[in-house]
Design an enzyme around this catalytic site. Structure first.
Site, mmCIF file in Angstrom:
data_model
loop_
_atom_site.group_PDB
_atom_site.id
_atom_site.type_symbol
_atom_site.label_atom_id
_atom_site.label_comp_id
_atom_site.label_asym_id
_atom_site.label_seq_id
_atom_site.Cartn_x
_atom_site.Cartn_y
_atom_site.Cartn_z
ATOM 1 C CB SER B 209 -4.315 0.394 1.137
ATOM 2 O OG SER B 209 -4.780 -0.736 1.839
ATOM 3 N NE ARG B 213 0.828 0.180 3.899
ATOM 4 C CZ ARG B 213 -0.309 -0.491 3.911
ATOM 5 N NH1 ARG B 213 -0.319 -1.755 3.548
ATOM 6 N NH2 ARG B 213 -1.418 0.083 4.266
ATOM 7 C CG ASN B 217 7.298 1.596 1.091
ATOM 8 O OD1 ASN B 217 8.065 2.348 1.646
ATOM 9 N ND2 ASN B 217 6.035 1.487 1.423
#
Lengths: 156, 280
Positions: B209, B213, B217
């Protein structure tokens, strides 16, 4: 978008950067920060101490001033007293001197009076003798009758 | 290649391809000329652009901070030292707030992550065509200048963090304690297999994660820059509108790149804190 050796390269460079940061970057800066913090704390404490000392000094100065004023007042008082004493003493002296002068004058007057009286007495003796001689119309031994006349004159 | 791709899908694809160096299918070593060729190179290839920009930015960060550190004084700080101290105090506060143990490693690690990731993300704000076009003129076919849009880079970061989490878990709890934590909770001991699956997923999800992440992004942000850049070819009016959009998105993106760097750092601290703490 496929995984390859870049992954390993990145892990290695990451590890090297962490090591470098931990060894050469983080400690000196945090050290400087801590030192500065201590310095500022010391400075503030010193300022506090200084302020306290200044307050104390001010208090001491006030006390000194007060004392000095008191001393000055005392000195003035003493001086006034002394001046009064001097004036009194001068007055006394003057009075004494006056009295002395007066006494001297009086004594002189008395002397003069006495002298005048003596002179007068002498003259009275002569006048009396002359008078008596005239009255008696004879020459008397001046010296024999002197005693008598002197007694007479002393009774005047 | 230097003339640039013609269609928009080629344009996008071109912007999303790394400059990969590896062994071609026929055995010789060289740069890949397409995504397909890069994929064929397998694991033992390297994304030269990601690596160069990542290490370059890391070195820039280290050089700048080292400069401040070597001249750091406890007296009146200069402008640069002031800035560096500001960053370091910010990181130090974050670490104190989230990390309860004592460690000389965590704070410098957090600083490295925050500044490095921020710099890598920051490359996103450089005009999307500028460096690739210059590189194209110099004869380099592909150039992806934002290292954090390369999953290799983000996974490289998060896997290193993961290794540190494992190291700290074992250091503070011992091998037995760490395995026990994986096997004997949250359910009673006789349900150990279920516990292992649950806690295993929990453990593995941390690096995944963390890196996905950041990658997601940045990749999405880069994609929007590329899509807006497509409007430049749509004539005067559309081009002007595209320019305004680029500007707006870039301003908004400043927030995102900072936030992503901060999240990566904070989660790293939290994971390491969890590794150091006894659950029971």
């Amino acid at each position: 978008m496929n995984f390859n050796a870049t992954l390993i390269g990145q892990m290695i460079s990451f590890a090297v950067f962490i090591w470098f940061c931990m060894r050469f970057v983080w400690p000196p800066i945090t050290q400087a920060l801590t030192t500065r913090k201590e310095k500022i704390a010391e400075g503030l404490a010193a300022a506090d101490r200084g302020r306290q000392e200044q307050e104390l000094a001010q208090k001491a100065a006030l006390e000194k001033l007060h004392e000095a004023k008191q001393q000055a007042a005392e000195i003035i008082q003493r001086a006034e007293k002394r001046a009064a004493e001097i004036v009194d003493a001068a007055k006394d002296d003057a009075r004494e001197e006056g009295e002395r002068l007066m006494a001297a004058a009086r004594a002189e007057i008395e002397q003069e009076v006495n002298r005048a009286r003596e002179a007068l007495r002498g003259q009275v003796v002569e006048i009396a003798t002359a008078g008596a001689a005239r009255i008696l119309k004879r020459e008397l031994d001046a010296t024999a009758n002197d005693e008598l006349i002197k007694d007479l004159v002393a009774q005047i | 290649m230097a003339a640039g791709p013609a269609t928009s899908s080629e344009y996008i694809k071109h912007h999303l391809t790394n400059l990969t160096f590896g062994q071609h299918a026929d055995g010789h070593w060289g740069f890949a000329h397409s995504m397909g060729e890069a994929a064929e190179m397998g694991f033992w290839a390297i994304n030269v652009d990601s690596m160069l920009f990542s290490i370059g930015l890391g070195a820039l960060f280290m050089w700048g901070f080292r400069k401040a550190a070597s001249t750091a004084t406890a007296g009146v700080p200069g402008g640069w030292q002031n800035f560096v101290e500001w960053v370091i105090e910010f990181i130090d506060e974050s670490v104190r707030g989230s990390f309860s143990g004592q460690s000389r490693l965590v704070a410098p690690l957090a600083l490295t992550i925050f500044v490095w990731v921020f710099l890598m993300n920051f490359m996103d704000l450089i005009a999307v065509d500028l460096l690739p076009t210059l590189a194209g003129l110099a004869g380099v076919h592909f150039l992806k200048i934002v290292p954090s849009t390369d999953p290799n880079i983000t996974f490289g970061l998060s896997l290193t963090v993961f290794l540190l989490v494992l190291f700290y878990s074992i250091k503070f709890k011992g091998v037995g304690g760490f395995l026990g934590e994986l096997a004997f909770q949250p359910f009673p001991k006789w349900l150990a297999p279920i516990n292992l699956i649950l806690e295993g997923v929990n453990l593995i999800s941390k690096p995944v994660s963390l890196s996905l992440r950041l990658f997601g992004n940045m990749y999405a942000g880069e994609m929007i820059f590329i899509l807006i850049a497509l409007m430049y070819s749509g004539g005067m009016v559309l081009g002007t509108f595209g320019g305004l959009l680029q500007l707006g998105w870039a301003i908004f993106h400043i927030l995102i790149i900072t936030l992503q760097a901060f999240i990566f750092m904070t989660l790293t601290i939290v994971y390491l804190d969890m590794a150091c703490q006894e659950h029971h």
